[in-house]
Design a protein around this motif. Structure first.
Motif, PDB file in Angstrom:
ATOM      1  N   GLY A   7      50.497  25.356  10.718  1.00 35.68           N
ATOM      2  CA  GLY A   7      50.428  24.027  11.326  1.00 35.68           C
ATOM      3  C   GLY A   7      51.588  23.174  10.863  1.00 35.68           C
ATOM      4  O   GLY A   7      52.240  23.458   9.848  1.00 35.68           O
ATOM      5  N   ALA A  40      49.223  19.299  13.509  1.00 29.07           N
ATOM      6  CA  ALA A  40      48.169  18.817  12.607  1.00 29.07           C
ATOM      7  C   ALA A  40      48.014  17.294  12.713  1.00 29.07           C
ATOM      8  O   ALA A  40      48.359  16.557  11.794  1.00 29.07           O
ATOM      9  CB  ALA A  40      48.463  19.261  11.179  1.00 29.07           C
ATOM     10  N   GLN A  80      45.476  20.180  16.700  1.00 28.86           N
ATOM     11  CA  GLN A  80      44.371  20.351  15.738  1.00 28.86           C
ATOM     12  C   GLN A  80      43.108  19.624  16.215  1.00 28.86           C
ATOM     13  O   GLN A  80      42.012  20.145  16.164  1.00 28.86           O
ATOM     14  CB  GLN A  80      44.829  19.786  14.393  1.00 28.86           C
TER      15      GLN A  80
END
Ligand code: TYM
Length: 321
Positions: A7, A40, A80
């Motif tokens: 990420g 993220a 995310q």
């Protein structure tokens, strides 16, 4: 086939530390297994509290990653927060997470030292990261060295969960860190990082990039004098972009004297500019197709959701929910 996951936080524009430490290895991994890469945004919320900026950065990360060669036909790219199940797994891991483990994490200590308010989110950051990794049953996590400790925490938590709620409940991941690219130096020779203000962004305009490179910190050795290539940030960065023969040439010219730092910086600029030429072209192409990024992220979210649900269902059941 291994499952690969990593990420990247949408806290600003991506830089060459992100590129060599994580993006390029991740792009290589997409050929070798089932790869999942996410933006993220939950993690970014620990420091970014401007919704418009968060949205723009998130899109920017997707654009840059795709431009650099992430292939949505081979790897799953998603946001995310499109898989909110990670927040539930974060809680389930939290009940077994020792306070001491989090207190030892340097990212929290560093953030507080930099003046961020010490929030619960910042403190619990590694638990969310563990949930990111564990929810997809990941085998391999390509990252730069600064994330190594977080992958170790992930392994510790998985072991604790497995001891408490059943062997093989969670798969133990391995970090993948390329030794030569583990810590890319910035303009001042320290680790390249947004928070040190020493970054070289991937897709700067020509003039802005030139200005950044010309701003690399050097000493005041005169043009005629020999210079030490081993301690120079210019050479360290040039090694990432230039051919071995060109690197040897620069090292030789450093030692010989007669060349100023400005000359070496121009060579570095040319190498960086050329390296990203194909990616710049792809980036322009993607920008001309405004629906493309949304479609990629939507399809990525669907596939990631299906995988996450499998693990979360298993963990809920094992824990008595
Ligand atoms: P982030 O967004 O800070 O950085 C993204 C990736 O870039 C690497 N990196 C570097 N590598 C080498 N040299 C540098 N100077 C350099 N600067 C950045 C980082 O090591 C990282 O791999 N917590 C993560 C995001 C995350 C994550 C995850 C990663 C959230 N959940 C699950 C892996 C798995 C972070 O803040 O990365």
């Amino acid at each position: 086939m291994p499952r690969i996951l990593s990420g990247i936080k949408p806290t600003g524009r991506l830089h060459i530390g992100n590129y060599f430490g994580m993006m390029r290895p991740a792009i290589d991994w997409q050929e070798k297994g089932e790869a999942l890469y996410f933006i993220a945004d939950y993690h970014a919320l620990t420091t970014v509290h401007d919704p418009a900026a968060l949205r723009a950065n998130t899109r920017g990360v997707a654009l840059d990653f795709l431009a650099c060669g992430l292939d949505p036909a081979k790897a799953i790219l998603f946001k995310q927060s499109d898989v909110p199940q990670v927040c539930e797994l974060t809680w389930l891991l939290s009940v077994l997470t020792p306070m001491g483990l989090l207190e030892r994490c340097h990212a929290y200590k560093d953030a507080v030292a930099k003046g961020f308010a010490p929030s619960h989110g910042l403190f619990a950051y590694p638990v969310l990261m563990a949930a990111d990794i564990l929810i997809y049953d990941s085998d391999i996590v390509p990252v730069g060295r600064d994330q190594k400790q977080h992958v170790e925490v992930t392994r510790d938590l998985a072991i604790k969960m497995n001891e408490t709620f059943g062997a093989n409940l969670l798969r133990l991941p391995e970090p993948s860190i390329l030794p030569d690219l583990a810590t890319i130096p910035g303009l001042d020779g320290q680790k390249m990082s947004k928070s040190y203000g020493n970054t070289i962004e991937l897709f700067l305009e020509e003039k802005a990039l030139k200005k950044k490179i010309m701003g690399i910190v050097t000493d005041s050795t005169p043009v005629e004098a020999p210079k030490d290539p081993a301690t120079s940030s210019i050479v360290a960065l040039y090694r990432l972009f230039a051919s071995p023969a060109d690197v040897v040439q620069m090292e030789t010219d450093f030692r010989a004297g007669g060349f100023g730092y400005g000359d070496f910086k121009k060579r570095l600029f040319a190498a960086i500019w050329e390296h990203f030429a194909p990616a710049r072209a792809r980036r322009e192409e993607i920008e001309r197709d405004p629906g493309f990024i949304d479609a990629v992220l939507r399809s990525g979210a669907e596939r990631a959701n299906a995988l996450a649900n499998v693990t979360l269902t298993r963990v809920r059941k094992a824990m008595g929910l």
